[in-house]
Design a protein around this motif. Structure first.
Motif, PDB file in Angstrom:
ATOM      1  N   ALA A 112      11.880   6.175 -22.526  1.00 42.94           N
ATOM      2  CA  ALA A 112      11.067   7.355 -22.229  1.00 42.94           C
ATOM      3  C   ALA A 112      11.401   8.501 -23.174  1.00 42.94           C
ATOM      4  CB  ALA A 112      11.286   7.785 -20.779  1.00 42.94           C
ATOM      5  N   TYR A 113      12.687   8.676 -23.440  1.00 40.14           N
ATOM      6  CA  TYR A 113      13.135   9.711 -24.380  1.00 40.14           C
ATOM      7  C   TYR A 113      12.566   9.447 -25.779  1.00 40.14           C
ATOM      8  CZ  TYR A 113      16.334  11.272 -28.063  1.00 40.14           C
ATOM      9  OH  TYR A 113      16.846  11.757 -29.232  1.00 40.14           O
ATOM     10  N   MET A 114      12.621   8.186 -26.214  1.00 42.40           N
ATOM     11  CA  MET A 114      12.113   7.821 -27.537  1.00 42.40           C
ATOM     12  C   MET A 114      10.632   8.163 -27.662  1.00 42.40           C
ATOM     13  SD  MET A 114      11.976   4.025 -29.340  1.00 42.40           S
ATOM     14  CE  MET A 114      10.769   3.364 -28.165  1.00 42.40           C
TER      15      MET A 114
ATOM     16  N   MET B  19       5.625   1.428 -30.425  1.00 43.94           N
ATOM     17  CA  MET B  19       5.528   2.866 -30.195  1.00 43.94           C
ATOM     18  C   MET B  19       4.935   3.587 -31.401  1.00 43.94           C
ATOM     19  SD  MET B  19       8.419   5.805 -29.794  1.00 43.94           S
ATOM     20  CE  MET B  19       8.648   5.697 -31.572  1.00 43.94           C
ATOM     21  N   PHE B  20       5.367   3.195 -32.599  1.00 46.33           N
ATOM     22  CA  PHE B  20       4.839   3.833 -33.803  1.00 46.33           C
ATOM     23  C   PHE B  20       3.326   3.651 -33.894  1.00 46.33           C
ATOM     24  CE2 PHE B  20       9.205   3.244 -35.900  1.00 46.33           C
ATOM     25  CZ  PHE B  20       9.555   4.556 -35.651  1.00 46.33           C
ATOM     26  N   LEU B  21       2.849   2.465 -33.569  1.00 49.30           N
ATOM     27  CA  LEU B  21       1.417   2.215 -33.640  1.00 49.30           C
ATOM     28  C   LEU B  21       0.660   2.990 -32.561  1.00 49.30           C
ATOM     29  CD1 LEU B  21      -0.777   0.712 -35.149  1.00 49.30           C
ATOM     30  CD2 LEU B  21      -0.492  -1.197 -33.569  1.00 49.30           C
ATOM     31  N   LEU B  22       1.179   3.027 -31.352  1.00 50.45           N
ATOM     32  CA  LEU B  22       0.537   3.778 -30.277  1.00 50.45           C
ATOM     33  C   LEU B  22       0.487   5.274 -30.603  1.00 50.45           C
ATOM     34  CD1 LEU B  22       2.053   2.046 -27.102  1.00 50.45           C
ATOM     35  CD2 LEU B  22      -0.274   1.819 -28.008  1.00 50.45           C
ATOM     36  N   ALA B  23       1.523   5.775 -31.252  1.00 52.14           N
ATOM     37  CA  ALA B  23       1.538   7.182 -31.645  1.00 52.14           C
ATOM     38  C   ALA B  23       0.406   7.491 -32.613  1.00 52.14           C
ATOM     39  CB  ALA B  23       2.885   7.531 -32.276  1.00 52.14           C
ATOM     40  N   ARG B  24       0.094   6.552 -33.482  1.00 49.02           N
ATOM     41  CA  ARG B  24      -0.984   6.783 -34.440  1.00 49.02           C
ATOM     42  C   ARG B  24      -2.350   6.765 -33.760  1.00 49.02           C
ATOM     43  NH1 ARG B  24       3.262   7.479 -36.489  1.00 49.02           N
ATOM     44  NH2 ARG B  24       2.735   9.409 -35.422  1.00 49.02           N
TER      45      ARG B  24
END
Length: 461
Positions: free
Chosen positions: A117-119, A54-59
């Motif tokens: 989903a919340y995360m 998730m952290f990588l996709l956010a970037r």
């Protein structure tokens, strides 16, 4: 073309105000960097590998939102208070609320799909939208508060000092609140405390953003309309800017080392050393190098140059973490002491790191005749977020790879050894990469920076 607006002379008020802006940033950013992964894995019981993904996709999303915000900041006309400063007033509330929403401990009992989903939704709202919308204008503001190289270096220093208050509050006090001890002496997270801490830090960040807004003054103002440059032309120019490419690599590696260290230290003290007081001690003493070095940061850069100081600082960090990896120590105090030595290099670099961006903005204007403060800062901001994401992603993936058991009160010995190796070898390699890139890729040495300053002063007469 630009002019210097008639206003109060640049001074301590601006420096202190700008410092509080970074205090505000880091109340939420440092909390997320140190404890968000722990919250996801140990409170929400979400797989560490998924958290890292998730952290990588956010970037990836940030590649668009950061650049878009930079273009917006560049194109929006100056208003009351200046060009970039009004964004502090507009976004301080939304970014604080978004940060608070990430730590809703009531979600711990929700179905796994809802937790995931919340995360994703709350993290993207905070990091890719709200934090972007306030951090990029805040960072860009430094280049319009003064056109003097020493003033900008001092702003970078005060911004670095501004990270100390959150480091103490979040890094020293919060481990004592966020962890609790079971009857058998095992350290586990205190889940309900996350919500209270998140609320306090969100409110504190709003107060500090407002202090920054009212104390800082923008002085450099456009006197003519900028040339309308299509984004694809700007992008092509930036991709050909060797200094910018160099600092992007530096930021990715430097933030990667810093964020990975902050994240994995939670696990190394909780699981490897089984003593979270070590984390409190490290965070309490680790800020001292920054405090001691802050008065000499500007004189050192004036004497030797930012690039040159950065190389030395990264080498010191690489040596410290290499020693820790080689020693494979079981002594918590050895780990703490060598980590503090490494933080001397990190602290010195952190004091001057923001001034690199102003130098690149000036160099871009000298070479192209167009000033792109917000866009260039957005590129640098994205690279810092990418470094953070890669660190968080690698931290999550590596924890999953070594068999870390989410929510377990005790980890296998092989997992603890893996945690130690991640915490020492990876930062050492990243600091080596920082030094090599500064030395051989980044082009703005002391002589070049001073020459650019003189060229721009002449153009503005």
């Amino acid at each position: 073309m630009e002019k210097i607006v008639t206003a109060k002379p640049f001074g301590v008020r601006d420096k202190v105000g700008y410092m509080f802006g970074n205090v505000a940033n880091d109340f939420t950013f440092t909390f997320a960097s140190m404890f968000l992964t722990v919250f996801y894995t140990d409170v929400l019981k979400i797989n560490a590998g998924l958290v890292g993904t998730m952290f990588l996709l956010a970037r990836v999303l940030d590649a668009f939102t950061d650049t878009l915000m930079g273009r917006i900041a560049d194109k929006v006309k100056s208003g009351k208070g200046g060009k970039f400063k009004p964004w502090l007033l507009r976004m301080c509330g939304p970014v604080a609320l978004a940060s608070f929403l990430m730590y809703q401990t009531g979600m711990a009992n929700a179905p796994l799909g809802l937790r995931i989903a919340y995360m994703f939704s709350t993290y993207l709202l905070w990091g890719s939208v709200c934090y972007t919308a306030i951090n990029i204008p805040y960072g860009s503001m430094a280049s319009v508060m003064s056109n003097e190289a020493d003033d900008r270096a001092s702003l970078s220093t005060f911004r670095g000092v501004g990270s100390l208050i959150p480091q103490v509050v979040v890094g020293v006090i919060m481990p004592m609140v966020l962890y609790t001890t079971l009857a058998d002496g095992t350290k586990v997270v205190n889940a309900p405390a996350f919500l209270s801490v998140a609320f306090v830090l969100a409110v504190a960040s709003v107060v500090c953003y407002l202090i920054c807004y009212f104390m800082c003054t923008e002085r450099v103002e456009l006197t003519q309309k900028r040339k309308k440059v299509p984004f694809k032309v700007t992008l092509k120019t930036l991709l050909g800017n060797r200094a910018l490419i160099g600092i992007v690599i530096v930021y990715v590696c430097f933030l990667g080392a810093q964020m990975l260290n902050q994240t994995i230290n939670n696990y190394i003290f909780k699981d490897y050393f089984e003593n979270t007081m070590g984390l409190t001690i490290l965070n309490a003493v680790g800020f001292l190098p920054v405090l001691v070095l802050s008065p000499v940061a500007v004189p050192l850069t004036r004497m030797f140059g930012k690039k040159e100081i950065g190389v030395v600082a990264s080498v010191l960090g690489a040596i410290s973490y290499s020693l820790l990896f080689i020693l494979q120590t079981n002594n918590m105090w050895v780990y703490v002491i060598l980590s503090i030595v490494g933080s001397v290099g990190f602290g010195l670099f952190n004091l001057i790191v923001w001034a690199f961006i102003s130098d690149i903005i000036d160099d871009h204007e000298v070479r192209t005749g167009n000033r792109e403060d917000g866009t260039i800062y957005a590129v640098c901001s994205f690279s810092r977020k990418l470094g953070q994401a890669l660190a968080s992603g690698f931290g999550g993936w590596s924890l999953a790879l070594i068999g870390y058991v989410e929510g377990a009160s005790k980890q296998p010995a092989s997992v603890n050894l893996g945690i130690y190796n991640i915490a020492t070898l990876v930062p050492a390699l990243l600091y080596v990469a920082v030094g090599v890139t500064l030395a051989f890729v980044y082009t703005l040495n002391k002589k070049r920076v001073l020459k650019n300053v003189e060229i721009l002063k002449e153009r503005r007469r």
